[in-house]
Design an enzyme around this catalytic site. Structure first.
Site, PDB file in Angstrom:
ATOM      1  N   CYS A  51       0.820  -1.205   0.000  1.00  0.00           N
ATOM      2  CA  CYS A  51       0.000   0.000   0.000  1.00  0.00           C
ATOM      3  C   CYS A  51       0.861   1.264   0.000  1.00  0.00           C
ATOM      4  O   CYS A  51       2.086   1.204   0.108  1.00  0.00           O
ATOM      5  CB  CYS A  51      -0.920  -0.011   1.210  1.00  0.00           C
ATOM      6  SG  CYS A  51      -0.024   0.133   2.769  1.00  0.00           S
ATOM      7  N   ALA A  54       3.037   1.651   3.009  1.00  0.00           N
ATOM      8  CA  ALA A  54       4.233   0.794   2.934  1.00  0.00           C
ATOM      9  C   ALA A  54       5.311   1.474   2.098  1.00  0.00           C
ATOM     10  O   ALA A  54       6.502   1.415   2.428  1.00  0.00           O
ATOM     11  CB  ALA A  54       3.879  -0.566   2.332  1.00  0.00           C
ATOM     12  N   ARG A  85      11.696  -5.274   6.541  1.00  0.00           N
ATOM     13  CA  ARG A  85      12.503  -4.881   5.379  1.00  0.00           C
ATOM     14  C   ARG A  85      13.912  -4.666   5.889  1.00  0.00           C
ATOM     15  O   ARG A  85      14.179  -3.774   6.603  1.00  0.00           O
ATOM     16  CB  ARG A  85      11.946  -3.596   4.772  1.00  0.00           C
ATOM     17  CG  ARG A  85      12.705  -3.123   3.527  1.00  0.00           C
ATOM     18  CD  ARG A  85      11.824  -2.157   2.805  1.00  0.00           C
ATOM     19  NE  ARG A  85      12.465  -1.542   1.662  1.00  0.00           N
ATOM     20  CZ  ARG A  85      13.128  -0.395   1.709  1.00  0.00           C
ATOM     21  NH1 ARG A  85      13.280   0.237   2.856  1.00  0.00           N
ATOM     22  NH2 ARG A  85      13.649   0.109   0.619  1.00  0.00           N
ATOM     23  N   HIS A 184       5.938   6.402  -2.387  1.00  0.00           N
ATOM     24  CA  HIS A 184       7.275   6.907  -2.718  1.00  0.00           C
ATOM     25  C   HIS A 184       7.185   8.385  -3.079  1.00  0.00           C
ATOM     26  O   HIS A 184       7.981   9.199  -2.627  1.00  0.00           O
ATOM     27  CB  HIS A 184       7.868   6.160  -3.927  1.00  0.00           C
ATOM     28  CG  HIS A 184       7.961   4.674  -3.763  1.00  0.00           C
ATOM     29  ND1 HIS A 184       7.869   3.823  -4.825  1.00  0.00           N
ATOM     30  CD2 HIS A 184       8.151   3.904  -2.673  1.00  0.00           C
ATOM     31  CE1 HIS A 184       7.991   2.570  -4.392  1.00  0.00           C
ATOM     32  NE2 HIS A 184       8.168   2.602  -3.082  1.00  0.00           N
TER      33      HIS A 184
HETATM   34 FE1  CFM Z   1      13.288   0.200  -5.356  1.00  0.00          FE
HETATM   35 FE2  CFM Z   1      12.646  -2.151  -5.594  1.00  0.00          FE
HETATM   36 FE3  CFM Z   1      11.260  -0.409  -4.051  1.00  0.00          FE
HETATM   37 FE4  CFM Z   1      13.813  -1.194  -3.365  1.00  0.00          FE
HETATM   38 FE5  CFM Z   1      12.801  -3.144  -1.705  1.00  0.00          FE
HETATM   39 FE6  CFM Z   1      11.688  -4.145  -3.935  1.00  0.00          FE
HETATM   40 FE7  CFM Z   1      10.264  -2.410  -2.463  1.00  0.00          FE
HETATM   41 MO1  CFM Z   1      10.818  -4.794  -1.588  1.00  0.00          MO
HETATM   42  S1  CFM Z   1      14.599  -1.547  -5.280  1.00  0.00           S
HETATM   43  S2  CFM Z   1      12.832   0.683  -3.276  1.00  0.00           S
HETATM   44  S3  CFM Z   1      14.674  -2.029  -1.550  1.00  0.00           S
HETATM   45  S4  CFM Z   1      11.413  -0.552  -6.161  1.00  0.00           S
HETATM   46  S5  CFM Z   1      12.871  -5.076  -2.441  1.00  0.00           S
HETATM   47  S6  CFM Z   1      12.233  -4.198  -6.133  1.00  0.00           S
HETATM   48  S7  CFM Z   1       9.658  -4.151  -3.415  1.00  0.00           S
HETATM   49  S8  CFM Z   1      11.076  -2.764  -0.578  1.00  0.00           S
HETATM   50  S9  CFM Z   1       9.389  -0.445  -2.904  1.00  0.00           S
HETATM   51  C1  HCA Z   2       6.889  -3.659   0.932  1.00  0.00           C
HETATM   52  C2  HCA Z   2       8.236  -4.077   1.476  1.00  0.00           C
HETATM   53  C3  HCA Z   2       8.833  -5.291   0.817  1.00  0.00           C
HETATM   54  C4  HCA Z   2       8.046  -6.544   1.126  1.00  0.00           C
HETATM   55  C5  HCA Z   2       8.811  -7.774   0.775  1.00  0.00           C
HETATM   56  C6  HCA Z   2       8.077  -9.088   0.671  1.00  0.00           C
HETATM   57  C7  HCA Z   2      10.294  -5.452   1.289  1.00  0.00           C
HETATM   58  O1  HCA Z   2       6.668  -3.652  -0.277  1.00  0.00           O
HETATM   59  O2  HCA Z   2       6.041  -3.302   1.722  1.00  0.00           O
HETATM   60  O3  HCA Z   2       6.884  -9.130   0.351  1.00  0.00           O
HETATM   61  O4  HCA Z   2       8.755 -10.089   0.888  1.00  0.00           O
HETATM   62  O5  HCA Z   2      11.167  -5.496   0.465  1.00  0.00           O
HETATM   63  O6  HCA Z   2      10.480  -5.557   2.497  1.00  0.00           O
HETATM   64  O7  HCA Z   2       8.845  -5.087  -0.590  1.00  0.00           O
END
Ligand code: CFM
Ligand code: HCA
Length: 531
Positions: A51, A54, A85, A184
């Site tokens: 969401c 998150a 995370r 973001h």
């Molecule tokens: Fe960038 Fe990602 Fe994301 Fe990320 Fe992550 Fe991810 Fe994420 Mo999980 S590189 S910041 S550190 S888009 S692993 S593929 S999904 S938290 S929002």
């Molecule tokens: C997020 C965080 C997450 C979840 C990872 C997962 C992460 O999107 O809220 O589902 O295993 O990297 O911690 O992407």
């Protein structure tokens, strides 16, 4: 029949009509391949997206170590977005504060929902000030806060006045937008408005950098810093892994922004370019080849023969230290295939690391990437303003609209090319995929299962939600968000860790060696119909 069509024909006609635009099997013909992304999920399809909260709290602002980030909402949201995370952080100087081990929350209860929670939030912040004395507080709203109308911005302003600190209210209620991506944007806008640019500490050395979109999962950021510092760069600030308010406020004084994750923070790079004139380069420190390429690109940017020579020296030394191990793992992994399903950036980074080991990524999916992340080209002008995307634009555009742009302009591209920098690298997922490979937007578990059955990858990288169901079907699965508590995977040393971990997984696929009980006998004892 193509694997994509076999999958899609299992859907009802209504769902088929929607999902056919989100699943692409690459043709790479005359016409560029396209995909629909960043739109609302079909209700009931069991999406694996997260969401807006998150994306704002969990992903972008949460990792800032010297900031107390308080979740205004139910305790579950606070708990889930804390610790799961694996953004590592440690104090880097004597007396530096590190609040990462704590989870702060107003723990909203039914009476607070009925009568309002602003007072509870302010009381909580008073307590935080007495106990922890932070110089910066972030307040992140969860769904109920938007519904009952608590004004977190007003609370932040009152806190700033009362304590003389920086306080930011992020209205990142979970239901906003269609995924984490909206969060973001909200996070980036707040940081741009109230943190970046408020300091005046100049970098000490000639070549200074910020790393944007590096969250230090499993220590990835530390490995990047190690290499960059070896070459002689000064790292002013990392957004936001092991990052801090204290360093981010001076980040506008750095020479160059490196953008690692292009999905979560690219807006800031463009906003800083417009406001402070700092150039940015899209880099990738995942993969040996990609790391070398990125380091060369940065040196090229500064165009200093001494720096270029030093870069080559460090690359040669780092390669000599890891090449035996890389070659060994390559001999074990060559020819194997992978599937990857992550958030919005890692699939196109990791397909390059896998290629270092002779592996191909035949299935790649994203939860919330935008079209440019898939297609690797500027498609912003092509987004159709339908009801849903209009809604997204309203909340994603920066308050200062003319600061908002996700990509280089044509003039910027020319200026960087004149320095000998090739910009086609790392620019999206499709350019590094082969004909016949499948890309999926807003992947769901049904599609994951079906494509694994038809395309049979040797390993499937994903997250916590789907990892175990994949393993129970006998396919090795490793988490690419948290590295299954291993890492770092970035840079030179990270590549070795990655090679070791996946060799271990692929050659120890215990799940495929057992026959699960439900495959030999029904597990339910009762009979339908009350007999
Ligand atoms: Fe960038 Fe990602 Fe994301 Fe990320 Fe992550 Fe991810 Fe994420 Mo999980 S590189 S910041 S550190 S888009 S692993 S593929 S999904 S938290 S929002
Ligand atoms: C997020 C965080 C997450 C979840 C990872 C997962 C992460 O999107 O809220 O589902 O295993 O990297 O911690 O992407």
């Amino acid at each position: 029949m193509k694997e994509r069509d076999i999958l899609l024909e299992k859907y009802s006609s209504r769902v088929f009509k929607n999902r056919k635009n989100h699943v692409t099997q690459l043709e790479l013909g005359e016409e560029p391949d396209t995909i629909t992304a960043n739109t609302r999920t079909i209700p009931g399809i069991v999406t694996e997206r997260g969401c807006c909260y998150a994306g704002c709290k969990g992903v972008v602002v949460g990792p800032m170590k010297d900031v107390v980030t308080i979740t205004h909402g139910p305790i579950g949201c606070a708990f889930y977005s804390w610790g799961t995370r694996r953004n590592k952080a440690k104090p880097s100087y004597e007396g530096e504060q590190n609040f990462i081990p704590y989870s702060f929350c107003t723990d909203m209860r039914p009476t607070d929902i009925v009568f309002g929670g602003e007072k509870k939030l302010e009381d909580g912040i008073d307590e935080i000030m007495q106990l922890f004395h932070p110089k910066c507080i972030f307040i992140c709203s969860t769904c109920p806060i938007g519904l009952i109308g608590d004004d977190v911005q007003a609370v932040a302003r009152r806190v700033e006045k009362k304590y003389g600190i920086t306080a930011i209210g992020f209205s990142c209620e979970g239901y906003k937008g269609v995924s984490q991506s909206a969060g973001h944007h909200i996070a980036n806008n707040g940081l741009m408005r109230q943190v970046i640019g408020v300091g005046d500490k100049k970098p000490k050395t000639k070549y200074s950098l910020n790393i944007l979109g590096e969250y230090n999962i499993g220590g990835d950021g530390w490995e990047q810093e190690r290499i960059l510092k070896r070459i002689g760069y000064e790292i002013v600030s990392v957004f936001t892994g092991d990052g801090s308010f204290e360093t981010m406020k001076n980040s506008h004084l750095a020479d160059l922004n490196l953008v690692m994750c292009h999905r979560s923070i690219n807006y800031v790079a463009q906003m800083m370019k417009t406001k402070y004139g700092i150039d940015w380069l899209k880099v990738n420190f995942i993969g040996v080849g990609a790391t070398c390429k990125s380091l060369r690109m940065i040196a090229q940017y500064f165009d200093d023969p001494e720096l270029i020579a030093r870069t080559e020296e460090v690359i040669a030394d780092e390669l000599s230290l890891i090449s035996d191990e890389i070659e060994y793992y390559k001999s074990k992994l060559k020819g194997k295939t992978a599937g990857i399903f992550v958030g919005g950036s890692r699939a196109h980074h990791y397909q390059l690391l896998l290629r270092d080991f002779g592996m191909e990524t035949i299935i790649a999916g994203y939860e919330f990437a935008h079209r440019d992340d898939f297609e690797g080209r500027d498609i912003i002008s092509q987004i159709k303003p339908d009801a849903d995307s209009k809604n997204i634009e309203e909340i994603t555009v920066s308050p200062d609209e003319n600061l908002y742009r996700e990509r280089y302009t044509a003039e910027e591209i020319e200026a960087l090319k004149a320095k000998g920098i090739e910009l086609d690298t790392y620019d999206g997922m499709f350019p590094d995929m082969e004909k016949g490979y499948v890309a999926v937007d807003d992947y769901n578990l049904f599609e994951t299962d079906e494509l694994i059955k038809s395309m049979k990858p040797d390993i499937f990288f994903s997250g916590i939600k789907d990892k175990y169901s994949i393993q129970k079907a006998g396919v090795v699965s490793r988490q690419m968000h948290s590295y299954d508590y291993s890492g770092p995977y970035a840079g030179f040393n990270g590549a070795v860790n990655f090679g070791r971990d996946i060799t271990m997984s692929i050659y120890t696929n215990a799940w495929a060696l057992t026959t699960p009980p439900w495959k030999v006998a029904p597990l339910l004892g009762g009979k339908i119909g009350g007999e």
